[in-house]
Enzyme design. Structure first.
Site, PDB file in Angstrom:
ATOM      1  N   GLU A 156       0.831  -1.210   0.000  1.00 34.78           N
ATOM      2  CA  GLU A 156       0.000   0.000   0.000  1.00 34.78           C
ATOM      3  C   GLU A 156       0.864   1.257   0.000  1.00 34.78           C
ATOM      4  OE1 GLU A 156      -3.642   2.219   2.432  1.00 34.78           O
ATOM      5  OE2 GLU A 156      -2.627   0.501   3.329  1.00 34.78           O
ATOM      6  N   LYS A 164      -2.967  -2.057  -2.769  1.00 35.16           N
ATOM      7  CA  LYS A 164      -3.993  -1.137  -2.272  1.00 35.16           C
ATOM      8  C   LYS A 164      -3.538   0.269  -2.630  1.00 35.16           C
ATOM      9  CE  LYS A 164      -6.660   0.236   1.803  1.00 35.16           C
ATOM     10  NZ  LYS A 164      -7.037  -0.069   3.205  1.00 35.16           N
TER      11      LYS A 164
END
Length: 292
Positions: free
Chosen positions: A173, A210
């Site tokens: 992420e 993400k």
């Protein structure tokens, strides 16, 4: 690795519920929920676990629309309805448990905030496997394009390879700040570096991604289809639920992993019926935007 969890994460319709508010973000989450004060950190984490338990035990929250849930480490060590949280999610709700493993962010350098060191990561991963956790999540933040962005991506892949070798599937992420004055340029550089990193992974390795909802629609479409990527998720990043869902619906193959945009409007004072109805509406809108 649980093959049923792998198959669900790879191909089932739905989205990820981000229930991993940490020590830094928990106070804000509690205040939005309507809890204004607490005696100390211990009580703070008790209160946020009560909030998360209310969400997880709601009839609106189950595996028919939710692929997985990201947990804070403290949550993994607690129970829901008399069961360890990760077991409850999978065995009762058919929701894949995922664990946040990063320990927060360093100060900004060269336009990015890298993750702090994780000296006890191997112990945390061993505990996660014992609890039946499928994967992990770790966040860094990018403000502008440049050397810092590259360092953030390199760090994500380095730690991600270590996590996969330990038997869990990592979510990488590298969040681009939605307030970045060069958001689109940072996202393009991020795309290109992620593609390089994915191409360099050996056959048999898997990661999930993400990412911030991009300025250019379908910017990450080729990463969704990359053979080393299990799934691509979008974070809300401070956008409202309405804007998050509107942006997400234009990103084909990307599904939600929202925190604030999932729990927006939920408060402690709501009746069970009011709480469940609003949560059902939120889950329904996130699901719809995730199935484009």
């Amino acid at each position: 690795m649980n093959e049923n969890q792998f198959t669900k994460m790879q191909s089932a319709p739905g989205f990820i519920a981000a229930l991993d508010q940490s020590g830094g973000s928990t106070p804000g989450a509690l205040k939005r929920y309507g809890i204004e004060s607490w005696a100390d950190d211990s009580e703070m984490f008790d209160r946020v676990h009560e909030m998360r338990t209310r969400i997880m035990t709601s009839p609106s929250f189950d595996g028919s629309r939710i692929l997985g849930a990201i947990l804070f480490e403290d949550t993994m060590h607690r129970d829901v309805d008399g069961m360890p949280t990760a077991r409850y999610l999978w065995e009762v709700k058919n929701v894949v448990p995922i664990l946040k493993v990063d320990k927060g962010l360093l100060d900004e350098e060269s336009g990015a905030r890298l993750m702090k060191d994780m000296p006890k990561l191997d112990d945390v991963l061993a505990q996660a496997r014992e609890h039946g956790v499928f994967g992990t999540k770790m966040r860094s933040v990018v403000i502008t394009p440049g050397a810092g962005l590259k360092a953030a991506v390199d760090q994500q892949f380095d730690v991600g390879r270590h996590i996969f070798a330990a038997g869990l599937v990592p979510i990488l992420e590298p969040e681009v700040d939605i307030k970045s004055p060069q958001k689109a340029d940072a996202e393009q550089q991020l795309h290109d570096l992620l593609k390089e990193g994915l191409d360099a992974l050996p056959d048999g390795d898997w990661v999930m991604l993400k990412l911030t909802l991009p300025e250019v629609d379908d910017l990450y479409r080729d990463l969704v289809e990359h053979p080393r990527v299990l799934r691509v998720f979008a974070l809300s990043g401070g956008y409202t639920r309405a804007e998050s869902n509107e942006r997400l619906a234009r990103q084909h193959g990307v599904v939600a992993s929202f925190s604030r945009a999932l729990t927006e409007g939920l408060t402690q004072g709501q009746t069970k019926e009011e709480f469940d109805a609003l949560l059902d509406e939120s889950i329904g809108s996130n699901y719809a935007a995730s199935t484009t």
